[in-house]
Scaffold this active site. Structure first.
Site, PDB file in Angstrom:
ATOM      1  N   GLU A 143     -14.079   6.970  67.682  1.00 35.98           N
ATOM      2  CA  GLU A 143     -14.357   6.545  68.766  1.00 35.98           C
ATOM      3  C   GLU A 143     -15.506   5.653  68.993  1.00 35.98           C
ATOM      4  O   GLU A 143     -16.374   6.348  69.972  1.00 35.98           O
ATOM      5  CB  GLU A 143     -13.966   6.361  69.693  1.00 35.98           C
ATOM      6  CG  GLU A 143     -12.382   6.748  69.765  1.00 35.98           C
ATOM      7  CD  GLU A 143     -11.517   6.819  70.747  1.00 35.98           C
ATOM      8  OE1 GLU A 143     -11.478   7.322  71.779  1.00 35.98           O
ATOM      9  OE2 GLU A 143     -10.230   6.832  70.766  1.00 35.98           O
ATOM     10  N   GLU A 313      -4.622   6.731  66.315  1.00 31.38           N
ATOM     11  CA  GLU A 313      -4.045   7.427  67.252  1.00 31.38           C
ATOM     12  C   GLU A 313      -3.232   7.122  67.675  1.00 31.38           C
ATOM     13  O   GLU A 313      -3.463   5.739  68.616  1.00 31.38           O
ATOM     14  CB  GLU A 313      -4.944   8.251  68.093  1.00 31.38           C
ATOM     15  CG  GLU A 313      -6.437   8.531  67.461  1.00 31.38           C
ATOM     16  CD  GLU A 313      -7.158   9.761  68.771  1.00 31.38           C
ATOM     17  OE1 GLU A 313      -6.810   9.361  69.693  1.00 31.38           O
ATOM     18  OE2 GLU A 313      -8.422   9.676  68.314  1.00 31.38           O
TER      19      GLU A 313
HETATM   20  C1  GAL Z   1      -9.331   9.415  72.180  1.00 31.61           C
HETATM   21  C2  GAL Z   1     -10.078  10.498  70.765  1.00 31.61           C
HETATM   22  C3  GAL Z   1      -8.967  11.582  70.871  1.00 31.61           C
HETATM   23  C4  GAL Z   1      -8.793  11.757  71.635  1.00 31.61           C
HETATM   24  C5  GAL Z   1      -7.785  11.389  72.641  1.00 31.61           C
HETATM   25  C6  GAL Z   1      -6.725  11.551  73.866  1.00 31.61           C
HETATM   26  O1  GAL Z   1     -10.220   8.258  72.068  1.00 31.61           O
HETATM   27  O2  GAL Z   1     -10.510   9.678  69.899  1.00 31.61           O
HETATM   28  O3  GAL Z   1     -10.299  12.330  70.008  1.00 31.61           O
HETATM   29  O4  GAL Z   1      -9.941  12.367  73.290  1.00 31.61           O
HETATM   30  O5  GAL Z   1      -8.572  10.101  72.825  1.00 31.61           O
HETATM   31  O6  GAL Z   1      -6.204  10.526  74.183  1.00 31.61           O
END
Ligand code: GAL
Length: 652
Positions: A143, A313
């Site tokens: 990110e 994710e």
């Molecule tokens: C994303 C990040 C992850 C984790 C996640 C939690 O922004 O890439 O490492 O922090 O959020 O929701």
């Protein structure tokens, strides 16, 4: 559509747990697992002393279950020893103060030391695992730009900015002209005199700020390119991805995406609903489902950044980082997964496998609880897996409608908006939602992309419009609609000669003589074809010989049409937007289907998907779904709230 995955952190768990975790992942139907993005201090516990044993074993265990590895470079978290040795790698805030160690993303993209150190760890990692049969993909870093790190004001950044400016402008007088430094006595004598636009008494020069945004974006791009070059050399044939953030606009995702094989993004529909600028009523309405257009909008943006895309994710339960963190409604994890596939995702990977009982994210849900019991998302993923087998592969097709999405226009307007309410991102989202309420599939593309084949092209307040784009819009043969502010600035961020809409006047003869911004509680009446609609936030006074299809109460034009080119001189409310788009679709013979507030459609080749974000069950026969239930691949014509249906379309 190829797979399902999960984000896993072997370094968080006792080694005895790994085998059971891998078995359960496999049993669930997952085929890939992303690891490593925050593990630098475990990979290299002390300078130059690598410890790969644990990672070798973790990869073997996961691979032993047949899981493919998405291996990440660990550069989002430089270890403490590195920060202590080289404090110059830290990013500096607007006041020039360095950030401190103790969370993540504590590095400056312009730091020469950090580029060298990053190249070193990426080389070491890729030398060890580049040819490993388990590694199916790489992810660079994690990110980019998150937590306000898209720009830094460190001494290295200042130096790099001066070099960047000299390459761009060649002479200081060209820079002075481009920035309009005659204003407030800002004239520079040499590039060495130029600082970043931070910590000024009041507003800094907008052209200077726009260039700092461009420079910062280019720095991220160059940093990513450094990693990509190493990975391509040491791990040939493995695709490279980065995971972007949803609704994030602070660097040019098209530029970075052009160097990658996969643009992936991290989809947190409920977390970002809570953090977004939606009304309280909308936040309550979509509390457990997310906004019906949030995920799809981002899918359609990222689909056009790189040749392939996926969700790296996916939110599986409540997150920990929003102001309030509601749990998803039952069915939503399945719905979000299918919606990604329907929009062309190659894979969806959930964040994270198991909720961790320590550290900053211990209150963030995982697919398993900290006690290893299944969360409700597990059954939904199992169901998706069964359904994937039934559906088979999905085709990607070009949508009939394109929205042009341009990062420099977003930045320009954010830097000098005139009024506080209303951003180019919001305009893009409202236009996108209006299209979706009419059941249209949409591509969200950079202005430089090929416009051939679109029937309708929408310019959501694209403030920077050049002659080349206007020429290609003309050649596309599509109907074109531009909303206010389109063409209102040059690339330097100046008002164009001849006023707005700049180059767009080649398509519609017109001139924006005056404009005003209005508070959200000030509403304007717009009369279109016998009905009065609501508008607000922005109003333009336009002179034009073009046809007027809607006007303000005082008779001034709102909707102008010249041939198949259209312009709106107000910030339209939803109903006005729906009306205008409906008319344009009729005129270009584009079939529409009214979906109402929460039903959403997406076609993938000859499979038609429907997603019901609520609030009530719907009968899909009203939008043309077959009456015969056996035609459905998933679900049925009765689609409950949080439900998914899919059916095969007969060949047309
Ligand atoms: C994303 C990040 C992850 C984790 C996640 C939690 O922004 O890439 O490492 O922090 O959020 O929701």
């Amino acid at each position: 559509m190829t797979g399902l995955g999960v984000c896993y952190y072997p370094e968080h768990w006792p080694e005895v747990d790994w085998a059971d975790d891998a078995r359960r992942m496999k049993r669930l139907g997952l085929d890939r697992v992303r690891i490593g993005e925050f593990a630098w201090s475990r990979m290299e516990p002390a300078p130059g002393q690598f410890d790969w044993d644990w990672l070798d074993r973790a990869i073997e265990v996961l691979h032993g279950e047949g899981l493919g590895i998405i291996l990440c470079t660990p550069t989002a978290t430089p270890p403490k020893w590195l920060v202590d040795r080289h404090p110059d790698i830290l990013p500096c805030d607007r006041h020039g103060h360095p950030k401190r160690f103790g969370s993540r993303r504590h590095y400056c993209f312009s730091s020469g030391t950090y580029r060298r150190e990053s190249a070193r760890i990426v080389t070491a990692l890729a030398s060890r695992y580049g040819e490993h049969p388990a590694v199916i993909m790489w992810q660079t870093d994690n990110e980019f730009g998150h937590h306000g790190t898209h720009e830094s004001f460190s001494p290295d950044a200042v130096r790099a900015f001066r070099v960047w400016l000299e390459e761009r402008y060649k002479t200081i007088s060209a820079l002075n002209a481009a920035w309009g430094t005659a204003f407030w006595s800002q004239t520079y004598r040499s590039f060495d005199e130029v600082d970043p636009p931070n910590a000024t008494v009041t507003e800094a020069n907008p052209s200077h700020r726009l260039d700092y945004r461009r420079f910062s974006s280019d720095e991220i791009c160059a940093y990513n390119q450094m990693q990509v070059d190493i990975l391509r050399e040491l791990s040939p044939g493995r695709p490279i991805a980065h995971n972007y953030i949803g609704d994030f606009t602070l660097f040019d995702h098209h530029d970075i995406g052009a160097t990658l094989d996969y643009a992936t993004w991290d989809s947190y529909p409920i977390g970002l609903l809570s953090e977004g600028d939606h009304s309280h009523a909308d936040k309550a309405r979509w509390l457990r489902n997310g906004h019906p257009d949030f995920a799809a909008f981002n899918h359609d943006v990222f689909r056009h950044c790189s040749p392939n895309w996926g969700v790296m994710e996916q939110q599986p339960g409540p997150v920990n980082w929003a102001t309030h963190n509601a749990a998803p409604a039952p069915g939503m994890v399945r719905l979000w997964t299918w919606e990604a596939f329907a929009h062309g995702a190659d894979f969806v990977s959930y964040f994270r496998w198991r909720q961790v009982p320590f550290g900053q994210e211990q209150t963030h849900a995982g697919l398993l609880g900290p006690d290893r019991r299944d969360s409700p998302a597990i059954d939904e993923i199992r169901q998706v897996k069964d359904e994937m087998e039934r559906i088979g592969s999905l085709e990607r097709v070009r949508a009939p409608v394109a929205i042009l999405y341009d990062y420099p226009s977003l930045w320009q307007h954010e830097i000098q908006p005139h009024g506080r309410a209303g951003s180019v991102l919001e305009m893009s989202r409202s236009i996108y939602s209006a299209c979706r309420r009419l059941g249209l599939d949409v591509d969200i593309v950079p202005p430089r992309s090929d416009l051939e084949g679109y029937r309708l092209i929408l310019l959501p307040s694209l403030t920077i419009v050049d002659d080349d784009l206007v020429r290609r819009l003309g050649e596309s043969g599509a109907a074109v609609l531009a909303t206010p502010l389109t063409g209102s600035r040059t690339g330097e961020g100046h008002i164009p000669d001849g006023l707005a809409p700049g180059a767009f006047t080649d398509l519609i003869p017109m001139r924006v003589d005056r404009f005003e911004s209005l508070a959200p509680f000030i509403r304007l009446d717009v009369e279109a074809e016998g009905k009065v609609y609501d508008a607000g936030l922005w109003r333009e006074s336009v002179t034009s010989p073009a046809d007027v299809r809607a006007q303000f109460a005082n008779g001034e034009p709102v909707w102008l049409q010249h041939e198949h080119y259209h312009y709106l001189a107000c910030w339209p409310g939803d109903e006005l937007l729906d009306h205008v788009l409906r008319r344009l679709c009729e005129e270009v013979h584009l079939p529409i289907r009214d979906t109402g507030p929460g039903l959403r459609l997406r076609r993938a080749g000859n499979v038609q998907f429907a997603f019901n974000y609520g609030p009530a069950a719907c009968d899909l026969r009203s939008i043309g779904a077959p009456a015969d239930e056996s035609a459905f691949l998933i679900g049925s014509a009765h689609i409950p709230c949080a439900g998914v249906s899919a059916w095969r379309l007969s060949q047309e």
